[in-house]
Design an enzyme around this catalytic site. Structure first.
Site, PDB file in Angstrom:
ATOM      1  N   HIS A   1       0.737  -1.372   0.082  1.00 59.95           N
ATOM      2  CA  HIS A   1      -0.025  -0.146  -0.134  1.00 59.95           C
ATOM      3  C   HIS A   1       0.666   1.128   0.039  1.00 59.95           C
ATOM      4  O   HIS A   1       0.238   2.348   0.126  1.00 59.95           O
ATOM      5  CB  HIS A   1      -0.962  -0.007   1.379  1.00 59.95           C
ATOM      6  CG  HIS A   1      -2.026  -0.608   1.028  1.00 59.95           C
ATOM      7  ND1 HIS A   1      -3.430  -0.109   0.549  1.00 59.95           N
ATOM      8  CD2 HIS A   1      -2.303  -1.890   1.403  1.00 59.95           C
ATOM      9  CE1 HIS A   1      -4.269  -1.280   0.567  1.00 59.95           C
ATOM     10  NE2 HIS A   1      -3.767  -2.362   0.981  1.00 59.95           N
TER      11      HIS A   1
ATOM     12  N   LYS B   1      -8.582  14.435   3.644  1.00 55.24           N
ATOM     13  CA  LYS B   1      -7.844  13.063   3.871  1.00 55.24           C
ATOM     14  C   LYS B   1      -6.698  13.519   4.815  1.00 55.24           C
ATOM     15  O   LYS B   1      -6.863  14.407   5.501  1.00 55.24           O
ATOM     16  CB  LYS B   1      -7.032  13.127   2.567  1.00 55.24           C
ATOM     17  CG  LYS B   1      -6.345  14.157   2.005  1.00 55.24           C
ATOM     18  CD  LYS B   1      -5.411  13.892   0.722  1.00 55.24           C
ATOM     19  CE  LYS B   1      -6.389  13.970  -0.655  1.00 55.24           C
ATOM     20  NZ  LYS B   1      -6.374  12.824  -1.342  1.00 55.24           N
ATOM     21  N   ARG B   2      -6.159  12.288   5.507  1.00 50.52           N
ATOM     22  CA  ARG B   2      -5.218  12.228   6.368  1.00 50.52           C
ATOM     23  C   ARG B   2      -4.068  13.588   5.962  1.00 50.52           C
ATOM     24  O   ARG B   2      -4.060  13.970   5.164  1.00 50.52           O
ATOM     25  CB  ARG B   2      -4.563  11.062   6.709  1.00 50.52           C
ATOM     26  CG  ARG B   2      -5.140   9.922   7.317  1.00 50.52           C
ATOM     27  CD  ARG B   2      -5.790  10.445   8.700  1.00 50.52           C
ATOM     28  NE  ARG B   2      -4.817  10.596   9.642  1.00 50.52           N
ATOM     29  CZ  ARG B   2      -4.547   9.529  10.739  1.00 50.52           C
ATOM     30  NH1 ARG B   2      -5.217   8.571  10.781  1.00 50.52           N
ATOM     31  NH2 ARG B   2      -3.571   9.597  11.529  1.00 50.52           N
TER      32      ARG B   2
ATOM     33  N   LYS C   1       0.921  14.609   1.105  1.00 53.18           N
ATOM     34  CA  LYS C   1      -0.351  14.944   0.398  1.00 53.18           C
ATOM     35  C   LYS C   1      -0.535  16.684   0.183  1.00 53.18           C
ATOM     36  O   LYS C   1      -1.402  16.867  -0.516  1.00 53.18           O
ATOM     37  CB  LYS C   1      -1.714  14.472   1.389  1.00 53.18           C
ATOM     38  CG  LYS C   1      -1.521  13.048   1.430  1.00 53.18           C
ATOM     39  CD  LYS C   1      -2.695  12.272   2.405  1.00 53.18           C
ATOM     40  CE  LYS C   1      -2.803  11.108   2.621  1.00 53.18           C
ATOM     41  NZ  LYS C   1      -3.887  10.414   1.461  1.00 53.18           N
TER      42      LYS C   1
ATOM     43  N   THR D   1      -8.355   6.837  -2.602  1.00 57.58           N
ATOM     44  CA  THR D   1      -9.780   6.308  -2.789  1.00 57.58           C
ATOM     45  C   THR D   1     -10.652   7.441  -2.952  1.00 57.58           C
ATOM     46  O   THR D   1     -11.791   7.517  -3.411  1.00 57.58           O
ATOM     47  CB  THR D   1     -10.105   5.226  -2.047  1.00 57.58           C
ATOM     48  OG1 THR D   1      -9.747   5.655  -0.799  1.00 57.58           O
ATOM     49  CG2 THR D   1      -9.411   3.908  -2.482  1.00 57.58           C
TER      50      THR D   1
ATOM     51  N   LYS E   1     -14.202   8.789  -4.824  1.00 56.66           N
ATOM     52  CA  LYS E   1     -15.654   9.160  -4.400  1.00 56.66           C
ATOM     53  C   LYS E   1     -16.280  10.566  -4.859  1.00 56.66           C
ATOM     54  O   LYS E   1     -17.252  10.808  -5.031  1.00 56.66           O
ATOM     55  CB  LYS E   1     -15.609   9.078  -2.748  1.00 56.66           C
ATOM     56  CG  LYS E   1     -14.934   7.861  -2.137  1.00 56.66           C
ATOM     57  CD  LYS E   1     -14.607   7.999  -0.503  1.00 56.66           C
ATOM     58  CE  LYS E   1     -13.878   6.981  -0.300  1.00 56.66           C
ATOM     59  NZ  LYS E   1     -13.357   7.478   1.378  1.00 56.66           N
TER      60      LYS E   1
HETATM   61  C1  LIG Z   1     -11.897   7.801   1.391  1.00 54.87           C
HETATM   62  C2  LIG Z   1     -11.538   7.998   2.894  1.00 54.87           C
HETATM   63  C3  LIG Z   1     -10.088   8.166   3.155  1.00 54.87           C
HETATM   64  C4  LIG Z   1      -8.969   8.123   1.975  1.00 54.87           C
HETATM   65  O1  LIG Z   1      -9.015   9.444   1.456  1.00 54.87           O
HETATM   66  P1  LIG Z   1      -7.667   9.601   0.230  1.00 54.87           P
HETATM   67  O2  LIG Z   1      -8.095  10.990  -0.397  1.00 54.87           O
HETATM   68  O3  LIG Z   1      -7.750   8.410  -0.482  1.00 54.87           O
HETATM   69  O4  LIG Z   1      -6.547   9.915   1.168  1.00 54.87           O
HETATM   70  C5  LIG Z   1      -9.690   8.541   4.290  1.00 54.87           C
HETATM   71  N1  LIG Z   1     -10.677   8.768   5.371  1.00 54.87           N
HETATM   72  C6  LIG Z   1     -11.872   8.507   5.199  1.00 54.87           C
HETATM   73  C7  LIG Z   1     -12.962   8.693   6.135  1.00 54.87           C
HETATM   74  C8  LIG Z   1     -12.352   8.186   3.986  1.00 54.87           C
HETATM   75  O5  LIG Z   1     -13.666   7.999   3.638  1.00 54.87           O
END
Ligand SMILES: *Cc1c(COP(=O)(O)O)cnc(C)c1O
Length: 839
Positions: A371, A562-563, A568, A670, A674
């Site tokens: 990952h 995101k984190r 990032k 991911t 979304k």
């Molecule tokens: C989808 C999701 C992530 C992953 O987000 P990335 O933009 O791919 O880093 C992290 N936290 C939550 C709560 C999510 O739903």
């Protein structure tokens, strides 16, 4: 003596679990009274939530029992998805959608003057994951069940999940996540299937009666693992799989030898220590710390899970040697990689199989998903620590390593540096066990999670393994479940899309392509905008509640959630905001587009730079939001405690999705998927799955900027000098100087100095090198947004062409290429039929 009365056959009362409105209402009131011990007049919102949850759970049970019974009878090949994290999100809404009960439940609550949304919001989400990796595991479980593939999710039932984030004076403050405090109707403990796990101690050789040599592990302590099961229903199918999370318990409630000596508190203390094992999720995303308790957690859940699979396998009447024909075990990153040594231990030490047979079974059983490309995320354990906790496993790893390296010697005779690089033991300094190497050697398949990532694994991170075993490597691009991330999160868009093209897209996402047939219909585009506008109004209301900031729902919603991580590059987005702010203040802003910048995400509690990045976002927000010259032209909000529940409200309301990691650093992402599914356009780099997203939606519907991974490599090789960019770019210069002056830190020039010094001196994530390209690309975004009709078309096209990013597609690829499993449909069985399956 009279014969014992025959046992009544188990009855499934169809009336009691009817899917009708009357049936659900009856069950809801019954549970309120008989389970929750309340009646409507004195019940609170959480009581109503619990009553509904129990009523819905009852309606899952027949499918769940039918699935288990048929799996036990037919013993189909089964997937076991091993993951230290499952970020499931709230269960109730997902159960309602997948069981087809959402409308019924809404009507039942309405009849009782209860608000559906408000009751569902009572559920505390199980935050048993950090971010993308845990959420991927959750999406995969939904797709496995929906595609009727027999599967278990195996993980850890943390008592405290990811911390609850609040923002105080602009800083992140962590609070414990007491998600279990009001009860958990979704969990069914199964203490009868508890297993014992050994830890510590030493090993000793012994000879059996036939004089063969074996090894016995004499542990320092044992801990009991109790399975806690969760039903995972597929969408509109009978298949209901199991998520089995392990909770640690003391083996004996009291240590009697200590107890008898009168040390009651000492005995209880030992119990507390054992139960600490599954107390808390480690809140680090993309970093590791090498903590003893973390290794114990990993070994604990892996050992429990493998023992459980072997129990099931033998109970189904299969022979131990056919284990790999019945179970395909996927390692979600290296957190469960110790499973390779543990299965060897179980087969060799406990089931007394010869080494070669055991090794064949093991390698045919496991496959490994990598990952990350970040070196700080690669797990390795100091040898001394590893030996203290898992003495037998270290011996097994030495044996695996010796045989493996001999194999390497045949292929690369004399290449000692290659052997040192491949070894399971890192001997370059302090000695470590390399978990990724164990995973590669013990698995028959290794995959990355997006095309670029899988290529970089082969060319960089795992190059030596690729040269040895090219056939083991493949790519499976991540996906997300359209049930949670569209049907559940975005009911307005779901209704509009379904009216236009029917509802088959929910399980066949590429069908969204048919939306393109409506692109030229002005009324459809009008409806499309109305959906986004309503979702934005909902989010604006949430932002007001959570932050006190009032945002204009007619401004562009530009979202980065995101984190929080340097790679990032949330701070790059802040540089853009400061640039716009300076332009507005100096009257240099041409055709400015009002924008609301929405940030969210957690920083690991020990990651100081990430916490400072949050303070940076909120500090710039405070100045910008309160500047009377700026008014509604710019707003910056940081929504605290970003999690799945919030994501369900945020992704559907976004217009611009920020995916701005440095190329070559984000494995897949991911969130990007979304957003696109929900009709947001992406501004992004050539990183992770962004590349495939752009390929799918079309370059003309994607805002691309920044250096490519290959260019990044060359820049670094040539000796990157961020100061050159600072000196040659006047706008960048002005931004950084303004920040350095203390303008955003109430006059304190020291607050952000660590961030700025790092950018000017090292800038390991090339913010300054990508700055100009990013700013120019954002100008294109602004221009594009001002042509409303054209933007709407691009938005529709993003949704219409996001079909590839369903986790149903990912799971099909794993199932066909790696696991070799096929769907096994389940028929619904009544009580008598269930009992027949036991005959
Ligand atoms: C989808 C999701 C992530 C992953 O987000 P990335 O933009 O791919 O880093 C992290 N936290 C939550 C709560 C999510 O739903």
């Amino acid at each position: 003596m009279s014969a014992p009365a025959p046992l009544p056959s188990s009855s499934i009362d169809d009336e009691r679990t009817s899917f009708s409105r009357e049936g659900l209402k009856r069950a809801f009131l019954d549970h309120l009274y008989y389970t929750i011990a309340k009646f409507p007049k004195i019940a609170g919102k959480n009581d109503f939530y619990l009553a509904l949850a129990h009523a819905v759970r009852d309606r899952s049970l027949q499918r769940w029992l039918s699935s288990s019974a048929q799996y036990n009878q037919a013993a189909p090949r089964t997937v076991a998805y091993l993951s230290a994290e499952f970020l499931m999100g709230p269960h109730l809404c997902n159960q309602l959608i997948n069981l087809g009960l959402a409308d019924t439940a809404r009507e039942v609550l309405a009849e009782m003057k209860l608000d559906y949304g408000e009751i569902l919001r009572q559920e505390e989400e199980p935050g048993l994951g950090n971010g993308g990796l845990g959420r991927l595991a959750a999406c995969f479980l939904d797709s496995l069940a929906t595609q009727q593939i027999p599967a278990f999710g195996y993980g850890i039932r943390y008592e405290y999940g990811i911390f609850f984030q609040t923002i105080i004076d602009g800083w992140q403050v962590e609070n414990t996540d007491k998600w279990l405090r009001y009860g958990n109707p979704w969990e069914i403990p199964r203490p009868e299937w508890s297993v014992e796990v050994k830890l510590g101690g030493r090993t000793e050789p012994y000879n059996d009666d036939a004089g063969r040599l074996h090894v016995r592990w004499v542990p320092e302590k044992t801990v009991s693992g109790v399975p806690c099961d969760y039903p995972i229903p597929g969408y509109h199918v009978n298949t209901t799989n199991t998520l089995r999370l392990w909770r640690a318990e003391a083996t004996e409630a009291f240590d009697f030898s200590v107890f008898n000596r009168g040390d009651y508190l000492g005995a209880v203390n030992k119990k507390v220590t054992s139960e600490n094992l599954t107390k808390v999720l480690y809140p680090n995303d993309e970093t590791t710390q090498g903590k003893e308790l973390r290794l114990e957690q990993q070994y604990f859940f892996v050992s429990c899970s493998l023992q459980d699979m072997l129990r099931i396998h033998l109970a189904r009447g299969s022979a131990i040697a056919e284990f790999d024909r019945k179970f395909a075990v996927q390692l979600n990153d290296t957190h469960p990689a110790i499973a390779i040594a543990e299965l060897m231990r179980l087969l060799v030490d406990e089931h007394l199989l010869p080494w070669e047979r055991a090794w064949g079974i093991t390698t045919r059983t496991f496959s490994y998903t990598n990952h990350t490309l970040l070196p700080e995320a690669l797990e390795r354990w100091p040898l001394a620590l590893f030996e203290r906790i898992l003495p037998r496993h270290l011996e097994l790893i030495y044996e695996i390593n010796a045989r493996f390296l001999n194999d390497v010697r045949i292929h690369f005779l004399g290449d000692e540096s290659r052997i040192a690089r491949l070894s399971l033991i890192d001997e370059t300094g302090e000695r470590y066990v390399r978990m990724a190497h164990l995973a590669c050697v013990g698995s028959h398949a290794i995959n990355g999670v997006a095309e670029l990532h899988s290529e970089l694994l082969k060319s960089d991170l795992l190059r030596d393994f690729y040269e040895l075993w090219p056939q083991k490597f493949s790519n499976v691009t991540n996906g997300v479940t359209p049930r949670r991330w569209l049907a559940l999160s975005n009911p307005r868009l779901t209704a509009l899309v379904t009216r236009a093209i029917g509802d088959a897209w929910i399980t066949d996402l590429p069908r969204l392509r048919h939306l393109e047939e409506h692109l030229d219909d002005p009324a459809f585009r009008e409806d499309w905008r109305a959906v986004k506008r309503a979702n934005k109004a909902d989010l604006a209301a949430l932002l007001l509640r959570r932050t006190g900031v009032k945002v204009n729902p007619d401004s562009m919603f530009d979202v980065l959630v995101k984190r929080i991580h340097e790679y990032k590059r949330q701070h790059l987005a802040v540089l853009h905001i400061v640039t716009l702010y300076l332009r507005l203040k100096s009257g240099r802003a041409r055709d400015h587009q009002p924008r609301t910048f929405i940030f969210g995400g957690k920083a690991a509690p020990g990651y100081h730079t990430a916490k400072l990045m949050i303070k940076f976002i909120t500090s710039v927000g405070e100045v910008v939001n309160n500047d009377p010259d700026i008014r509604d032209l710019l707003k910056v909000v940081f929504i605290p405690n970003f999690n799945v529940t919030q994501g369900q409200c945020i992704y559907p309301a976004a217009e611009l999705s920020e995916q701005i990691s440095l190329a070559g650093k984000e494995a897949s992402g991911t969130g990007n998927m979304k957003f696109a599914m929900n009709g947001a356009l992406t501004i992004g780099t050539m990183d992770g799955a962004n590349i495939e997203l752009r390929e799918q939606v079309g370059a003309e519907n994607f805002f691309l900027f920044g250096h490519t991974a290959e260019e990044v490599r060359q820049i670094k090789q040539a000796g990157y000098r961020p100061m050159d960019y600072y000196q040659s770019h006047s706008e960048l210069h002005a931004c950084l100087d303004l920040i350095q002056s203390g303008f955003f830190s109430r006059g304190d020039p020291e607050l952000f100095r660590p961030l700025l010094d790092d950018l000017l001196q090292r800038d390991p994530y090339l913010l300054l090198a990508d700055y100009q390209s990013y700013i120019e690309c954002q100008e294109q975004v602004t221009q594009a947004y001002q042509d409303t009709e054209a933007w709407t078309r691009m938005s529709i096209l993003n949704t219409a062409r996001s079909g590839k990013f369903s986790s149903d597609r990912s799971i099909r690829e794993y199932a066909e290429r790696i696991w070799k499993v096929r769907p096994t449909p389940v028929t619904l069985l009544n009580g008598n039929e269930l009992e027949q399956t036991l005959k």
